[in-house]
Design an enzyme around this catalytic site. Structure first.
Site, PDB file in Angstrom:
ATOM      1  N   GLU A  33       0.872  -1.160   0.000  1.00 19.86           N
ATOM      2  CA  GLU A  33       0.000   0.000   0.000  1.00 19.86           C
ATOM      3  C   GLU A  33       0.917   1.219   0.000  1.00 19.86           C
ATOM      4  O   GLU A  33       1.779   1.332   0.875  1.00 19.86           O
ATOM      5  CB  GLU A  33      -0.872  -0.015   1.264  1.00 19.86           C
ATOM      6  CG  GLU A  33      -1.949   1.018   1.208  1.00 19.86           C
ATOM      7  CD  GLU A  33      -2.858   1.018   2.431  1.00 19.86           C
ATOM      8  OE1 GLU A  33      -2.803   0.058   3.237  1.00 19.86           O
ATOM      9  OE2 GLU A  33      -3.599   1.989   2.581  1.00 19.86           O
ATOM     10  N   ARG A  65       4.606 -12.838   9.833  1.00 16.36           N
ATOM     11  CA  ARG A  65       5.324 -11.604   9.533  1.00 16.36           C
ATOM     12  C   ARG A  65       6.626 -11.557  10.315  1.00 16.36           C
ATOM     13  O   ARG A  65       6.782 -12.201  11.353  1.00 16.36           O
ATOM     14  CB  ARG A  65       4.466 -10.359   9.735  1.00 16.36           C
ATOM     15  CG  ARG A  65       4.000 -10.012  11.085  1.00 16.36           C
ATOM     16  CD  ARG A  65       3.347  -8.613  11.165  1.00 16.36           C
ATOM     17  NE  ARG A  65       2.366  -8.289  10.136  1.00 16.36           N
ATOM     18  CZ  ARG A  65       2.381  -7.143   9.437  1.00 16.36           C
ATOM     19  NH1 ARG A  65       3.295  -6.237   9.641  1.00 16.36           N
ATOM     20  NH2 ARG A  65       1.459  -6.900   8.546  1.00 16.36           N
ATOM     21  N   LYS A  83       3.901   0.911  10.157  1.00 21.41           N
ATOM     22  CA  LYS A  83       4.076   2.082   9.293  1.00 21.41           C
ATOM     23  C   LYS A  83       3.501   3.336   9.933  1.00 21.41           C
ATOM     24  O   LYS A  83       4.059   4.420   9.793  1.00 21.41           O
ATOM     25  CB  LYS A  83       3.364   1.843   7.956  1.00 21.41           C
ATOM     26  CG  LYS A  83       4.261   1.212   6.899  1.00 21.41           C
ATOM     27  CD  LYS A  83       3.646   1.368   5.521  1.00 21.41           C
ATOM     28  CE  LYS A  83       2.953   0.099   5.112  1.00 21.41           C
ATOM     29  NZ  LYS A  83       2.386   0.141   3.760  1.00 21.41           N
TER      30      LYS A  83
HETATM   31  P1  ATP Z   1      -0.387  -1.341   6.689  1.00 20.98           P
HETATM   32  O1  ATP Z   1      -1.346  -2.274   5.990  1.00 20.98           O
HETATM   33  O2  ATP Z   1      -0.580  -1.172   8.133  1.00 20.98           O
HETATM   34  O3  ATP Z   1      -0.163  -0.060   5.988  1.00 20.98           O
HETATM   35  P2  ATP Z   1       1.560  -3.324   6.035  1.00 20.98           P
HETATM   36  O4  ATP Z   1       2.852  -3.463   6.757  1.00 20.98           O
HETATM   37  O5  ATP Z   1       0.599  -4.439   6.018  1.00 20.98           O
HETATM   38  O6  ATP Z   1       1.004  -2.023   6.651  1.00 20.98           O
HETATM   39  P3  ATP Z   1       1.486  -3.304   3.138  1.00 20.98           P
HETATM   40  O7  ATP Z   1       1.981  -2.238   2.244  1.00 20.98           O
HETATM   41  O8  ATP Z   1       0.060  -3.635   3.104  1.00 20.98           O
HETATM   42  O9  ATP Z   1       1.900  -2.848   4.580  1.00 20.98           O
HETATM   43  O10 ATP Z   1       2.359  -4.604   2.955  1.00 20.98           O
HETATM   44  C1  ATP Z   1       2.733  -5.117   1.700  1.00 20.98           C
HETATM   45  C2  ATP Z   1       3.055  -6.572   1.845  1.00 20.98           C
HETATM   46  O11 ATP Z   1       4.127  -6.764   2.758  1.00 20.98           O
HETATM   47  C3  ATP Z   1       1.877  -7.356   2.374  1.00 20.98           C
HETATM   48  O12 ATP Z   1       1.743  -8.547   1.645  1.00 20.98           O
HETATM   49  C4  ATP Z   1       2.242  -7.618   3.803  1.00 20.98           C
HETATM   50  O13 ATP Z   1       1.651  -8.798   4.263  1.00 20.98           O
HETATM   51  C5  ATP Z   1       3.774  -7.698   3.744  1.00 20.98           C
HETATM   52  N1  ATP Z   1       4.360  -7.334   5.037  1.00 20.98           N
HETATM   53  C6  ATP Z   1       4.115  -6.227   5.752  1.00 20.98           C
HETATM   54  N2  ATP Z   1       4.777  -6.242   6.919  1.00 20.98           N
HETATM   55  C7  ATP Z   1       5.479  -7.400   6.945  1.00 20.98           C
HETATM   56  C8  ATP Z   1       6.368  -8.023   7.892  1.00 20.98           C
HETATM   57  N3  ATP Z   1       6.673  -7.439   9.048  1.00 20.98           N
HETATM   58  N4  ATP Z   1       6.904  -9.212   7.574  1.00 20.98           N
HETATM   59  C9  ATP Z   1       6.612  -9.798   6.402  1.00 20.98           C
HETATM   60  N5  ATP Z   1       5.788  -9.288   5.477  1.00 20.98           N
HETATM   61  C10 ATP Z   1       5.225  -8.101   5.731  1.00 20.98           C
HETATM   62 MG    MG Z   2      -1.446  -4.011   4.644  1.00 25.79          MG
END
Ligand code: ATP
Ligand code: MG
Length: 559
Positions: free
Chosen positions: A39, A263, A273
């Site tokens: 995102e 994760r 984030k």
């Molecule tokens: P948010 O949704 O709170 O903005 P997010 O960390 O989920 O934050 P995304 O941009 O949605 O951010 O994440 C992109 C991809 O990275 C998704 O598939 C997510 O599952 C993966 N991802 C995010 N954080 C982690 C992590 N700590 N370890 C492994 N994969 C992650």
């Molecule tokens: Mg997300």
């Protein structure tokens, strides 16, 4: 050693995602297609790096493709700045996507599918407020209460949905919901919201839309449009999987499947984030790329190599259960890689002046120094030597313990790549602080030998005073004082766990060739650690970052 053995073992056995893919191939899957779906609402961090390595890595291993898809369904939080940084970070990690897509590319298709679901009687427009919707959802043990608008006819729903799209209604006044089951044990099935009204400009679609799809309605269908075979995401989405499947089945479209892994969490590291953004906005750090941040751009600025980050992702493996990885492992990986690739230089961070009394004033000699003992091709360089040099204060002790092999009164030590010197006199100020050492050198000892074949155990680094380049050196420590930054005392917040000593600035004295090192490229300051020129560096004011210490020091002390 133990770590290396584990890595080898893992290379032989498959992780569970590889097992899943090999099973699909065995069942006749001809094509492996993954995607990385960030995102664009912040910079990527080390957790995302893990996800990137998995998604791109699996595609590569099985001759497939990985798409980059921006999950840009919330116009309020998203920005092009983030899109650009995400692309840069993925490329830096060494990966390239098959195609670049945006969930917003599919807004028309998603809208048409919503119309289809309305016509099938599987979606309805609800006039309840967000709050009423939440209240009427019930709890895990209490079934939800159906909305008074749940039984609108498809015709009425269609009319209202078109008008929602046309901008006739204000934000929050209506939503489109899937009509599933208000008593379903999985709360997400209690008529999930598919669209909400947001009158906001989108960074790609501008003002074309004022209704935006929710994650659950957009993600699976976007996967399906791209014919993703393995949609890999993190564990918290496992409860969403049945809904992911429900929409795909209801629309009878390409059956993508979702698989979840744990994760990545790291000790002393904040991975949210939202909270990272707060640190940036409040000025607690210098920006998203502050070397203390867990972001990919921060690691790059700090001197990490792409290989070290990929090796780390490989080393921690793919887990099915949430766990917390020791930050020391990430540092281990960068240390291992830099040991192979980083050139060596000399720099003194805590100087003590040494005057070599029998060396000619005004004379300079150049000594040849090896750039990288691990890589002959890195060649050699010349290091200037003169009558006055700096050595590290720690390398001298007035009253040393028995096995101290560095410099002491009356003792001899080897200057790296240069002469043997002997300490003849310790000069002190009025308070008794040591201000200078007066030494003599053995003129016959310049090529690693000595005048009479005597052997000297200690070797220390040094820098010629008149040739030294002064630099600001930033020593980084973990950004948080607690292993789990969210572990707070009553009345405190995670921000109270910020480490006041996360950045310590000192003045370093560097051998002149360090001015030629490009920004971001780490070198080893011999016996001190790995450092790289920071983006703040200028010819007048060089700035170096400590990438990592030579040995794992803080991790053990803090435990
Ligand atoms: P948010 O949704 O709170 O903005 P997010 O960390 O989920 O934050 P995304 O941009 O949605 O951010 O994440 C992109 C991809 O990275 C998704 O598939 C997510 O599952 C993966 N991802 C995010 N954080 C982690 C992590 N700590 N370890 C492994 N994969 C992650
Ligand atoms: Mg997300």
């Amino acid at each position: 050693m133990a770590v290396e053995t584990n890595t080898e073992a893992r290379e032989k056995s498959l992780n569970f995602l590889e097992e899943i893919i090999e099973e699909s191939i065995a069942k006749g899957e001809k094509r492996i297609q993954t995607r990385f779906p960030p995102e664009p609402n912040g910079y990527l961090h080390i957790g995302h790096a893990k996800s990137i390595c998995i998604n791109f890595g699996l595609a590569k291993k099985y001759g497939g493709k990985c798409n980059l898809r921006f999950d840009d369904t919330n116009p309020v939080k998203e920005d092009v700045e983030y899109v650009d940084s995400i692309k840069r970070d993925i490329k830096w990690l060494g990966f390239d996507w098959a195609i670049e897509r945006y969930a917003s590319d599919y807004f028309d298709q998603l809208y048409d599918w919503a119309v289809e679901l309305i016509k099938k009687g599987l979606a309805y427009v609800d006039d309840q407020t967000q709050e009423q919707i939440r209240e009427n959802r019930g709890t895990v043990s209490v079934p939800g209460t159906p909305s008074p608008w749940r039984d609108r006819t498809p015709e009425e729903n269609l009319d209202l949905f078109v008008r929602m799209k046309n901008g006739e209604f204000p934000d929050g006044s209506k939503v489109l919901r899937a009509k599933i089951d208000m008593a379903h044990p999985n709360m997400l099935f209690r008529d999930p919201i598919m669209y909400r009204i947001i009158h906001a400009e989108h960074h790609r679609t501008g003002n074309k839309w004022c209704i935006y799809p929710m994650y659950d309605y957009a993600h699976g269908q976007s996967d399906s449009i791209e014919q993703i075979t393995h949609s890999i995401c993190t564990l918290e989405f496992d409860v969403h999987r049945p809904l992911y499947d429900w929409f795909i089945e209801a629309l009878d479209i390409f059956p993508s499947h979702q698989y979840e892994f744990a994760r990545l969490n790291l000790t002393y590291t904040m991975m949210s984030k939202r909270k990272l953004l707060k640190l940036v906005q409040e000025g607690a750090v210098m920006g998203w790329d502050d070397p203390r941040m867990p972001t990919i751009c921060a690691l790059r600025r700090k001197g990490y190599t792409p290989a070290s980050v990929r090796n780390f992702a490989e080393m921690v493996g793919v887990a099915k259960r949430d766990n917390v990885i020791d930050l020391g492992k990430l540092e281990y990986c960068v240390r291992e890689d830099l040991n192979k690739v980083a050139e060596r230089r000399m720099a003194v961070l805590n100087p003590l002046k040494v005057v070599i009394t029998n060396y000619d004033e005004g004379k300079t000699e150049l000594f040849e120094a090896v750039n990288n003992p691990e890589n002959e091709a890195a060649g050699t360089r010349k290091v200037p030597f003169s009558r006055e040099i700096y050595i590290e204060r720690d390398d001298f002790m007035e009253n040393p313990p028995k096995k101290f092999f560095r410099l002491q009164p009356g003792g001899e030590v080897r200057l790296r790549y240069s002469y043997l010197i002997k300490c003849e006199e310790v000069v002190k100020d009025a308070e008794g602080n040591i201000t200078e050492l007066r030494c003599t050198y053995d003129p016959m000892s310049g090529n690693g030998s000595s005048s009479d074949g005597r052997r000297v155990k200690g070797v220390i680094h040094w820098v010629s005073v008149k040739d030294a380049v002064e630099a600001e050196v930033r020593l980084f420590n973990p950004l948080f004082t607690k292993e789990n930054p969210d572990d707070v005392e009553e009345g405190q917040t995670w921000e109270d766990n910020l480490n006041p000593d996360s950045m310590v600035k000192v003045t370093g004295y560097l051998e002149p060739s360090l001015l030629e090192i490009p920004v971001g490229q780490a070198v080893q300051f011999e016996r001190v650690g790995y450092f790289c020129p920071d983006t703040d560096t200028t010819p007048e004011h060089p700035v170096f970052n400590r990438t990592v210490t030579l040995k794992d020091s803080w991790a053990k002390i803090n435990k």
